[in-house]
Design an enzyme around this catalytic site. Sequence first.
Site, short mmCIF file in Angstrom:
data_model
loop_
_atom_site.label_atom_id
_atom_site.label_comp_id
_atom_site.label_asym_id
_atom_site.label_seq_id
_atom_site.Cartn_x
_atom_site.Cartn_y
_atom_site.Cartn_z
N PRO A 52 0.85 -1.21 0.00
CA PRO A 52 0.00 0.00 0.00
C PRO A 52 0.87 1.24 0.00
O PRO A 52 1.98 1.23 0.51
CB PRO A 52 -0.78 -0.09 1.31
CG PRO A 52 -0.37 -1.34 1.98
CD PRO A 52 0.79 -1.93 1.26
N GLU A 53 0.36 2.29 -0.58
CA GLU A 53 1.06 3.57 -0.54
C GLU A 53 0.81 4.18 0.85
O GLU A 53 -0.11 3.78 1.56
CB GLU A 53 0.49 4.51 -1.59
CG GLU A 53 0.23 3.88 -2.93
CD GLU A 53 1.47 3.81 -3.81
OE1 GLU A 53 2.25 4.76 -3.80
OE2 GLU A 53 1.65 2.79 -4.50
N LYS A 80 4.30 4.03 6.15
CA LYS A 80 3.31 2.97 5.95
C LYS A 80 3.05 2.19 7.23
O LYS A 80 2.53 1.08 7.20
CB LYS A 80 3.81 2.03 4.86
CG LYS A 80 4.02 2.75 3.55
CD LYS A 80 4.60 1.83 2.53
CE LYS A 80 4.92 2.61 1.27
NZ LYS A 80 5.55 1.73 0.28
N CYS A 84 8.90 10.13 -23.12
CA CYS A 84 8.91 11.24 -22.14
C CYS A 84 9.99 11.07 -21.08
O CYS A 84 10.39 12.03 -20.44
CB CYS A 84 7.56 11.34 -21.44
SG CYS A 84 6.20 11.79 -22.50
ZN LIG Z 1 5.12 10.03 -23.27
#
Ligand SMILES: [Zn+2]
Length: 260
Positions: A2-3, A50, A252
């Site tokens: 879990p985050e 956490k 990206c």
């Molecule tokens: Zn991209």
Amino acid sequence: MPEGDTIHNTAARLRPALEGAVLQAFEAKRLRGHRARPGMRIESVGAVGKHLLIGFERNLVLHTHMQMKGSWHLVAAGSRWPKPAHLARVVLEVADWQAVCFSAPVVETYVVGHDPDPTAHLGPDLCDERPDLAAGVERFVLVDEGTEIGPALLDQRVVAGIGNVYKSEVLHACGVDPFAAIETIDVGTRRRLVETAHRQLRMILGRARRETVPGGLAVYGRANRPCRICGSGVRVSRQGDHARATYWCPRCQVPPGNER
Ligand SMILES: [Zn+2]
């Protein structure tokens, strides 16, 4: 895993039912440490990274860590549990509620000021309102400099709270190649990663659905679908000692030095 936002949301759900209430029953078969006793008042419910911490009087704290499968549930007295009883690791009973922790691998108590603090190794908690972000940026030195930035963001000693979802989302938002070694990432980029993670985690607190871009997540869980920025196919690879999935856009997120 879990985050941090999951654990903070859990604490926010448990807090109104438990804080200030008097414990009526406490069960934890595999508990390490002292047992909380009926009659003790619950003083605090909090999350650090956490880790979920429930504080009782006399400085006793119940520490649970959910790792992959654990979860806490609040159940009205007399209602059915959402999971089978044999999975219960902790049951806290107060007048109107039962708080039940299922499947958590870490269930222990410690005494503040006497036992070691199980959260002492953690970096600043990015789910907090004002964590020391500069300290987080500096704490990348705790990680071997050849480590790839993807797994390094999951290292809770650097900053606490980032899980596998936000690891991918933060790297995409910052245009950083997940496979770049820490030593190739300049301090300005490290700062941007930590600030972005803080902003994304804060944005999601208290919400049911995770969203980092309008409509959902930018890359996580979107293998082969078009990147929301450039349209290239999102890729997924296993990364780090635990072979956690990393989603990224090859266009990206280019290696340092190859930015256009
Ligand atoms: Zn991209």
